[in-house]
Design an enzyme around this catalytic site. Structure first.
Site, PDB file in Angstrom:
ATOM      1  CG  ASP A 141       7.617  13.259 -20.223  1.00 52.87           C
ATOM      2  OD1 ASP A 141       8.036  13.097 -19.064  1.00 52.87           O
ATOM      3  OD2 ASP A 141       6.525  13.794 -20.482  1.00 52.87           O
ATOM      4  CG  HIS A 184       2.521  16.160 -25.741  1.00 51.21           C
ATOM      5  ND1 HIS A 184       1.873  16.595 -24.611  1.00 51.21           N
ATOM      6  CD2 HIS A 184       3.149  15.015 -25.365  1.00 51.21           C
ATOM      7  CE1 HIS A 184       2.111  15.771 -23.606  1.00 51.21           C
ATOM      8  NE2 HIS A 184       2.877  14.804 -24.035  1.00 51.21           N
ATOM      9  CD  GLN A 252       6.836  15.526 -23.587  1.00 51.42           C
ATOM     10  OE1 GLN A 252       7.178  16.352 -22.738  1.00 51.42           O
ATOM     11  NE2 GLN A 252       6.216  14.402 -23.269  1.00 51.42           N
ATOM     12  NE  ARG A 282      -2.231   7.813 -17.262  1.00 52.91           N
ATOM     13  CZ  ARG A 282      -1.402   8.792 -17.643  1.00 52.91           C
ATOM     14  NH1 ARG A 282      -1.124   8.979 -18.918  1.00 52.91           N
ATOM     15  NH2 ARG A 282      -0.874   9.589 -16.743  1.00 52.91           N
ATOM     16  CG  ASP A 284      -0.340  11.875 -21.135  1.00 54.05           C
ATOM     17  OD1 ASP A 284      -0.190  11.558 -19.945  1.00 54.05           O
ATOM     18  OD2 ASP A 284       0.373  12.698 -21.724  1.00 54.05           O
ATOM     19  CD  GLU A 326      -2.158  12.736 -16.694  1.00 54.71           C
ATOM     20  OE1 GLU A 326      -1.483  13.093 -15.710  1.00 54.71           O
ATOM     21  OE2 GLU A 326      -2.098  13.306 -17.786  1.00 54.71           O
ATOM     22  CG  HIS A 395       4.020   7.631 -14.423  1.00 53.39           C
ATOM     23  ND1 HIS A 395       2.639   7.590 -14.371  1.00 53.39           N
ATOM     24  CD2 HIS A 395       4.335   8.521 -15.391  1.00 53.39           C
ATOM     25  CE1 HIS A 395       2.160   8.413 -15.277  1.00 53.39           C
ATOM     26  NE2 HIS A 395       3.157   8.987 -15.915  1.00 53.39           N
ATOM     27  CG  ASP A 396       3.209  11.797 -13.787  1.00 53.66           C
ATOM     28  OD1 ASP A 396       4.334  11.775 -14.325  1.00 53.66           O
ATOM     29  OD2 ASP A 396       2.148  11.792 -14.432  1.00 53.66           O
ATOM     30  NE  ARG A 520       8.199  13.504 -14.116  1.00 57.01           N
ATOM     31  CZ  ARG A 520       7.581  13.687 -15.289  1.00 57.01           C
ATOM     32  NH1 ARG A 520       6.265  13.625 -15.364  1.00 57.01           N
ATOM     33  NH2 ARG A 520       8.278  13.927 -16.383  1.00 57.01           N
TER      34      ARG A 520
END
Ligand code: GLC
Length: 650
Positions: A141, A184, A252, A282, A284, A326, A395-396, A520
């Site tokens: 990921d 995760h 994950q 950051r 996540d 995030e 990036h998403d 992505r």
């Protein structure tokens, strides 16, 4: 706050700790611990008070804070003190960020050193290096499936390379942002391995079930994050013979924050990276940190309590370090990640402004700012000591996270409007030159998010293919318009690597088995440094974009009204294509900037008389701050060219 129970507990803890540690220069640690302990204790007690080993865990928690304080390098402790004095430092307009992969933007951490000049040339002084922790080969990921949080992935380099880079960034007065993937771990993490081997203590780090009875109840109310590639929220682990909660990808594993040991482990990791020199962390996927049957398992109150506890603890050991939330969730929920009922952020100081991002794209597609205006009005105001991270691409994927109610008030029908956006950005709409891909399409609702690079979504890729100079020009204008918005809106603008040179979609991911099911990757390219060289050649696309963005950045840095101090006023104008707001400097009231974005592909006119009645433009000439030129109104109307914006001295 002084309160007997927590105070007496703190005294007991300190007695224990003093037995174990040699006396050191701990003055600041003790003052901060004293100041925060009541909050830490109350939050810990609310979350874990019922746990049989609660007292043992809180001792361990304070021990962790202390050990990490002792190992915090003195130069970082000095920065902590400076930032305590200048506590609003991050609200300044001087900060400009860029998010990048160290092996996409450069080759690796070492090679990053030779690429910092480009950032400085552009004016970027905050680098978000996306995940660098050790991950399994193959699917990970994009680094968000971490195998070892305290190890750098050998593909990116070593701690030696990392330390050299950090030291170099500091010399350049550049900030470093790093990810901590708090929700995760990879299924290859040591904790997961131990759980798989049957270790009950580690099984309790995750959500693990013998059969489907509990998972089925959870599934009734949990949405799917990756419906195409990872449907459902649980995965059968063959080796363990059990079901594991896996909200994102199957590999994950979601961490169980009901277990205080998990909280302390993750806090330790946060402090580990703070001590390695990250200025900003950051965090996540924070919206997912607390799971509760019967709920969506997103934005739960306890997820906020965990963040508050993380913040309070971090303030004891590394108070100069900021958190980014995030949380790509509805606007009314995003705002809560700053912390409710507060003036200063008590969870994360910075949050992704995903709503603004999606609304900007809506304005690009509709060529109107109706929903943008509506949606922005409905974002609750943020706290004083907190700020937005404003972005156009990252990036998403792009999700259409604004509310159906707002879509209706803007005059559209929600389902068909969302469909239209997907069609528009995948180039399946008359007149659209967008070349995006659908991401996470939900076969039942037809909903989808969008992947694609900024330039390709803005139409540059197709315009270049068609060899159509007008369309190329229009795409460049859209790219600059969007940057003009995020650079002036209020908050930290976070550019995405490659966007300042108009990087197009990159479909090479299709040849990689570990990536080809995740679109992505089309906007996670290897930076093309040869193409980047064109930024010095007038007449090229790269030159046009890079130099305009660079100029905007340098101008932004000089405009105090662009600092984020709740100093924005949205202005209602009677032209649906325009997004107009003013920024003012609270200290120097004469500094006011009027920002006007025209999302239409025809020039638009703005009637200045209502603005003049409000005190704008007292003089005949209107100065465009982006190039210093004077603009002239015609019959009281100002013309804003197609897909363009102005920053006007007001
Ligand atoms: C965040 C990341 C995204 C990742 C997800 C799961 O949303 O930005 O790339 O897929 O978390 O870790």
């Amino acid at each position: 706050m002084y309160e007997q129970i927590s105070h007496s507990l703190l005294n007991d803890i300190l007695v224990e700790l003093k037995k174990k540690t040699k006396p050191q220069n701990m003055q600041f640690f003790y003052t901060r611990l004293g100041a925060n302990f009541y909050a830490i204790y109350s939050l810990f007690n609310t979350l874990y008070g019922e746990h049989p080993d609660s007292k043992k865990h809180i001792l361990h928690l304070v021990e962790t804070l202390m050990h990490q304080y002792i190992s915090r390098p003195s130069h970082l402790k000095k920065i902590d003190l400076e930032r305590e004095k200048d506590h609003n430092w991050f609200l300044s307009q001087k900060w400009i960020g860029m998010a990048l992969y160290c092996n996409g933007y450069a080759d690796n951490l070492k090679d990053m050193l030779s690429r910092l000049n480009y950032l400085q040339e552009l004016g970027v002084n905050l680098v978000h290096i996306m995940p660098i922790c050790d991950c399994p080969e193959g699917k990970s990921d994009g680094g968000y499936a971490v195998r070892d949080f305290c190890k750098i992935d050998s593909r990116f380099g070593t701690f030696e390379d990392f330390d050299e880079l950090v030291a170099n960034l500091k010399k350049r007065d550049m900030l470093l942002t790093l990810d901590v993937v708090v929700n995760h771990t990879s299924d290859q993490h040591e904790w997961a391995k131990k759980a798989r081997e049957g270790d009950k203590a580690y099984q309790d780090y995750y959500f693990i079930f013998d059969d489907r009875s509990i998972p089925d109840i959870y599934e009734e109310s949990m949405p799917e994050v990756f419906p195409e590639t990872a449907p459902g929220n649980f995965t059968w682990d063959e080796a363990m013979g059990k079901w594991v909660m896996t909200v994102f990808n199957r590999y994950q594993w979601d961490l169980n924050y009901r277990n205080p040991a998990v909280f302390i482990e993750m806090l330790d990791i946060i402090l580990f990276w703070a001590n390695r020199g990250a200025d900003i962390l950051r965090l996540d996927a924070v919206a997912f940190m607390w799971k509760k049957m019967g709920s969506s398992c997103q934005n739960e109150r306890e997820a906020h309590l965990i963040l508050q506890l993380m913040k309070d603890c971090c303030q004891v050991t590394a108070p100069g370090v900021l958190f980014i939330a995030e949380a790509i969730v509805a606007p009314t929920e995003i705002i809560k990640y700053f912390g409710e009922d507060a003036i200063n952020a008590k969870e994360c100081e910075i949050a992704y402004n995903a709503t603004f991002m999606a609304l900007l794209w809506d304005a690009v597609a509709t060529k109107k700012a109706i929903l943008l205006n509506k949606g922005i009005q409905n974002i609750p105001s943020k706290l004083e000591r907190a700020t937005w991270l404003n972005y156009v691409r990252c990036h998403d994927d792009i999700g259409w996270g604004f509310s159906d109610d707002d879509i209706v008030t803007a005059g559209y029908e929600p389902q068909s409007h969302r469909r239209f956006l997907v069609d528009y950005f995948t180039g399946n709409y008359e007149g659209s030159l967008s070349a995006g891909l659908a991401f996470g399409r939900n076969s039942q609702t037809g909903d989808a998010r969008i992947s694609g690079s900024l330039a390709s979504l803005a139409g540059l890729e197709r315009a270049l293919k068609n060899n159509d100079p007008d369309a190329i020009n229009m795409a460049i204008k859209i790219i600059l318009l969007l940057h003009g918005m995020i650079l002036s809106f209020g908050g930290i603008p976070m550019l995405y690597y490659g966007d300042a040179i108009g990087t197009l979609n990159d479909d090479s991911y299709l040849n990689d088995e570990s990536k080809n099911d995740d679109s992505r990757w089309i906007h996670r390219p290897k930076m093309n440094w040869e193409k980047a060289m064109h930024r010095t050649q007038p007449g090229t696309v790269e030159y046009s974009i890079f130099n305009a963005v660079k100029k905007m950045i340098s101008i932004r840095k000089e405009i105090p009204a662009f600092a984020d101090r709740n100093n924005r006023e949205l202005l209602n104008v009677d032209n649906p294509h325009l997004f107009v707001f003013s920024r003012f400097d609270q200290i120097n009231s004469s500094s006011r900037v009027l920002v006007i974005g025209n999302f239409n592909d025809e020039p638009q006119f703005l009637d200045l008389s209502p603005l003049q009645r409000m005190g704008f433009f007292q003089y005949d000439s209107i100065k465009n701050l982006c190039n210093g030129e004077s603009l002239h109104a015609m019959n009281g109307n100002l013309m804003i060219p197609a897909r363009s914006f102005y920053w006007l001295e007001a």
